[in-house]
Design a protein around this motif. Structure first.
Motif, PDB file in Angstrom:
ATOM      1  N   PRO A  34      21.896 -24.209 -30.226  1.00  0.00           N
ATOM      2  CA  PRO A  34      20.452 -24.037 -30.090  1.00  0.00           C
ATOM      3  C   PRO A  34      20.117 -22.665 -29.514  1.00  0.00           C
ATOM      4  N   ASN A  35      18.914 -22.237 -29.726  1.00  0.00           N
ATOM      5  CA  ASN A  35      18.413 -20.949 -29.226  1.00  0.00           C
ATOM      6  C   ASN A  35      19.131 -19.754 -29.840  1.00  0.00           C
ATOM      7  N   THR A  36      19.726 -19.948 -31.026  1.00  0.00           N
ATOM      8  CA  THR A  36      20.351 -18.841 -31.753  1.00  0.00           C
ATOM      9  C   THR A  36      19.917 -18.917 -33.218  1.00  0.00           C
ATOM     10  N   LEU A  37      20.449 -17.981 -34.022  1.00  0.00           N
ATOM     11  CA  LEU A  37      20.171 -18.025 -35.457  1.00  0.00           C
ATOM     12  C   LEU A  37      20.698 -19.290 -36.116  1.00  0.00           C
ATOM     13  N   HIS A  38      21.636 -19.986 -35.468  1.00  0.00           N
ATOM     14  CA  HIS A  38      22.062 -21.285 -36.001  1.00  0.00           C
ATOM     15  C   HIS A  38      20.846 -22.196 -36.190  1.00  0.00           C
ATOM     16  N   GLN A  39      20.043 -22.286 -35.160  1.00  0.00           N
ATOM     17  CA  GLN A  39      18.902 -23.205 -35.178  1.00  0.00           C
ATOM     18  C   GLN A  39      17.767 -22.673 -36.049  1.00  0.00           C
ATOM     19  N   THR A  40      17.434 -21.397 -35.887  1.00  0.00           N
ATOM     20  CA  THR A  40      16.318 -20.860 -36.670  1.00  0.00           C
ATOM     21  C   THR A  40      16.680 -20.738 -38.148  1.00  0.00           C
ATOM     22  N   GLY A  41      17.950 -20.418 -38.442  1.00  0.00           N
ATOM     23  CA  GLY A  41      18.373 -20.355 -39.845  1.00  0.00           C
ATOM     24  C   GLY A  41      18.345 -21.715 -40.502  1.00  0.00           C
ATOM     25  N   ALA A  42      18.769 -22.740 -39.758  1.00  0.00           N
ATOM     26  CA  ALA A  42      18.709 -24.101 -40.304  1.00  0.00           C
ATOM     27  C   ALA A  42      17.266 -24.498 -40.585  1.00  0.00           C
ATOM     28  N   ALA A  43      16.369 -24.185 -39.654  1.00  0.00           N
ATOM     29  CA  ALA A  43      14.950 -24.515 -39.853  1.00  0.00           C
ATOM     30  C   ALA A  43      14.374 -23.798 -41.074  1.00  0.00           C
ATOM     31  N   LYS A  44      14.739 -22.541 -41.246  1.00  0.00           N
ATOM     32  CA  LYS A  44      14.254 -21.753 -42.382  1.00  0.00           C
ATOM     33  C   LYS A  44      14.621 -22.406 -43.712  1.00  0.00           C
ATOM     34  N   HIS A  45      15.820 -22.989 -43.782  1.00  0.00           N
ATOM     35  CA  HIS A  45      16.302 -23.561 -45.040  1.00  0.00           C
ATOM     36  C   HIS A  45      16.133 -25.075 -45.101  1.00  0.00           C
ATOM     37  N   GLY A  46      15.457 -25.664 -44.128  1.00  0.00           N
ATOM     38  CA  GLY A  46      15.217 -27.099 -44.150  1.00  0.00           C
ATOM     39  C   GLY A  46      16.472 -27.922 -43.947  1.00  0.00           C
ATOM     40  N   ILE A  47      17.401 -27.409 -43.140  1.00  0.00           N
ATOM     41  CA  ILE A  47      18.669 -28.102 -42.883  1.00  0.00           C
ATOM     42  C   ILE A  47      18.565 -28.843 -41.553  1.00  0.00           C
ATOM     43  N   PRO A  48      18.839 -30.135 -41.508  1.00  0.00           N
ATOM     44  CA  PRO A  48      18.842 -30.857 -40.230  1.00  0.00           C
ATOM     45  C   PRO A  48      19.819 -30.206 -39.257  1.00  0.00           C
ATOM     46  N   PHE A  49      19.437 -30.167 -37.985  1.00  0.00           N
ATOM     47  CA  PHE A  49      20.214 -29.426 -36.982  1.00  0.00           C
ATOM     48  C   PHE A  49      20.622 -30.339 -35.837  1.00  0.00           C
ATOM     49  N   ILE A  50      21.913 -30.363 -35.532  1.00  0.00           N
ATOM     50  CA  ILE A  50      22.437 -31.102 -34.387  1.00  0.00           C
ATOM     51  C   ILE A  50      22.872 -30.093 -33.328  1.00  0.00           C
ATOM     52  N   PRO A  51      22.264 -30.103 -32.140  1.00  0.00           N
ATOM     53  CA  PRO A  51      22.651 -29.142 -31.107  1.00  0.00           C
ATOM     54  C   PRO A  51      24.049 -29.427 -30.574  1.00  0.00           C
ATOM     55  N   GLU A  52      24.803 -28.360 -30.394  1.00  0.00           N
ATOM     56  CA  GLU A  52      26.183 -28.471 -29.947  1.00  0.00           C
ATOM     57  C   GLU A  52      26.398 -27.601 -28.715  1.00  0.00           C
ATOM     58  N   ALA A  53      27.292 -28.047 -27.840  1.00  0.00           N
ATOM     59  CA  ALA A  53      27.629 -27.283 -26.640  1.00  0.00           C
ATOM     60  C   ALA A  53      29.138 -27.225 -26.493  1.00  0.00           C
ATOM     61  N   PHE A  54      29.621 -26.150 -25.880  1.00  0.00           N
ATOM     62  CA  PHE A  54      31.049 -25.943 -25.672  1.00  0.00           C
ATOM     63  C   PHE A  54      31.343 -25.944 -24.183  1.00  0.00           C
ATOM     64  N   VAL A  55      32.359 -26.703 -23.795  1.00  0.00           N
ATOM     65  CA  VAL A  55      32.719 -26.777 -22.383  1.00  0.00           C
ATOM     66  C   VAL A  55      34.130 -26.255 -22.130  1.00  0.00           C
ATOM     67  N   ASP A  56      34.861 -25.857 -23.191  1.00  0.00           N
ATOM     68  CA  ASP A  56      36.177 -25.248 -23.004  1.00  0.00           C
ATOM     69  C   ASP A  56      36.209 -23.794 -23.456  1.00  0.00           C
ATOM     70  N   LEU A  57      35.024 -23.233 -23.754  1.00  0.00           N
ATOM     71  CA  LEU A  57      34.822 -21.809 -23.971  1.00  0.00           C
ATOM     72  C   LEU A  57      33.658 -21.362 -23.103  1.00  0.00           C
ATOM     73  N   ASN A  58      33.555 -20.055 -22.895  1.00  0.00           N
ATOM     74  CA  ASN A  58      32.462 -19.519 -22.091  1.00  0.00           C
ATOM     75  C   ASN A  58      31.314 -18.998 -22.954  1.00  0.00           C
ATOM     76  N   TYR A  59      30.157 -18.894 -22.318  1.00  0.00           N
ATOM     77  CA  TYR A  59      28.990 -18.235 -22.889  1.00  0.00           C
ATOM     78  C   TYR A  59      28.769 -16.919 -22.138  1.00  0.00           C
ATOM     79  N   SER A  60      28.210 -15.939 -22.841  1.00  0.00           N
ATOM     80  CA  SER A  60      27.811 -14.704 -22.168  1.00  0.00           C
ATOM     81  C   SER A  60      26.586 -14.965 -21.309  1.00  0.00           C
ATOM     82  N   ASN A  61      26.243 -14.013 -20.466  1.00  0.00           N
ATOM     83  CA  ASN A  61      25.043 -14.165 -19.639  1.00  0.00           C
ATOM     84  C   ASN A  61      23.776 -14.215 -20.489  1.00  0.00           C
ATOM     85  N   ALA A  62      23.865 -13.709 -21.727  1.00  0.00           N
ATOM     86  CA  ALA A  62      22.719 -13.758 -22.639  1.00  0.00           C
ATOM     87  C   ALA A  62      22.653 -15.079 -23.393  1.00  0.00           C
TER      88      ALA A  62
END
Length: 258
Positions: free
Chosen positions: A150-178
Motif C-alpha cells: 500500500p501507499n506505492t505504485l503497487h496500489q495506485t497502478g492496481a486501481a488504475k487498471h481495475g485490479i483488486p488489491f490485497i495489502p501486504e506487509a513484510f516483517v523479515d525485510l526492512n523498509y526505508s525511512n521513506a
C-alpha cells in the motif's frame, strides 16, 4: 472494481523456489500447515514444471490458496538482480510465467488466487511507472487480485487498471525511512523474536520500525492484511513460527468471528 477485504490477517510464503536437483530452504510440504497462502514460483527466478506441480498438489492437500510468483528470469541471481526489460518484454514475461502456473492449477482443479511478483521485480514496481504499468496490464488479463505494498505504485497502478488489491506487509525485510521495501542485501539481520514483536505491533497498530528504527505507518492500519515470510532465509521455519504466533494472537484479539 472494488478490492476484496481479508477476514483476518493471513500469512503468505514464497514456495516452489527450487529447481531440478537444487533445493532451496525447507520443503514446501513442511511449511504448508503453518501458512494460509502460497506464492508459487513460475520458473523465472526459481521453480520448474515438476516442482510447480508438486507444490500445487501439496497446497491442495492442506487447503492452501495458491498465487503466482513471477520474477526476473534469472535463476543464478534468484530474481534479486535488476534485468533491463522493455515494457513489451515485461508484459510478455508475466503472461508467460503466470500462464504456465495456471495450467497446473487447472489440472489440479484449483483457482488462481492472486499474483505477487518476486524480488527485484516487486521492488522495481514501487517506483518505475512504465515497468509497473506493463506488469499491471499483464496481471489484468488473469482477473485476480494483486498482492502488493500500500501507499506505492503497487496500489495506485492496481486501481488504475481495475485490479483488486490485497495489502501486504513484510516483517523479515526492512523498509526505508521513506516507506519503500528494501531488498535482502539492504536489510538488517532479524531474529525470530524480533519478527514476533514486529508482527504483533504491526497487527495491532499498523506501525513497524524502518531500517534505522523510525516508526513507519505502511498503510495497513485499521484492517486485516497479508504478512509475507521468505522461505529461502536460513531461519525460515523459526521466523514462520514466530509470525504465526503473533498473527494468531492478533486475530484472536481483533478479528474473531470475521
Amino acid at each position: 472494481m472494488s478490492s476484496p477485504s481479508l477476514p483476518r490477517i493471513e500469512i503468505n510464503i514464497d514456495c516452489a523456489e527450487s529447481f531440478g536437483h537444487w533445493s532451496c530452504g525447507p520443503s514446501d510440504e513442511l511449511l504448508m500447515p503453518m501458512i494460509d497462502v502460497a506464492n508459487v514460483a513460475c520458473g523465472g527466478h526459481a521453480g520448474d514444471p515438476v516442482i510447480m506441480r508438486r507444490t500445487i498438489a501439496a497446497a491442495k492437500k492442506h487447503g492452501i490458496k495458491v498465487g503466482a510468483h513471477p520474477g526476473f528470469p534469472d535463476k543464478v541471481g534468484f530474481g534479486r538482480r535488476l534485468l533491463v526489460m522493455t515494457p513489451e518484454q515485461a508484459y510478455a514475461e508475466v503472461l508467460y510465467q503466470v500462464g504456465a502456473l495456471k495450467v497446473f492449477l487447472d489440472e489440479a482443479g484449483l483457482p488462481l488466487n492472486h499474483i505477487k511478483p518476486h524480488g527485484m521485480w516487486y521492488i522495481l514496481m514501487q517506483t518505475d511507472e512504465a515497468f509497473n504499468d506493463a506488469t499491471m496490464r499483464a496481471i489484468k488479463h488473469f482477473n485476480v487480485p494483486l498482492y502488493g505494498l500500500p501507499n506505492t505504485l503497487h496500489q495506485t497502478g492496481a486501481a488504475k487498471h481495475g485490479i483488486p488489491f490485497i495489502p501486504e506487509a513484510f516483517v523479515d525485510l526492512n523498509y526505508s525511512n521513506a516507506g519503500h521495501l528494501l531488498g535482502v542485501a539492504q536489510s538488517n539481520p532479524m531474529t525470530p523474536e524480533y519478527i514476533y514483536g514486529v508482527t504483533k505491533k504491526l497487527g495491532t497498530t499498523g506501525v513497524l520500525p524502518s531500517v534505522t528504527g523510525e516508526e513507519l505507518d505502511i498503510g495497513v492500519k485499521g484492517g486485516p492484511f497479508s504478512v509475507c515470510i521468505h522461505s529461502d532465509f536460513e531461519k525460515c521455519v523459526e521466523n514462520l513460527k514466530a509470525a504465526r504466533r503473533a498473527v494468531d494472537e492478533v486475530n484472536a484479539e481483533l478479528y474473531t468471528g470475521r
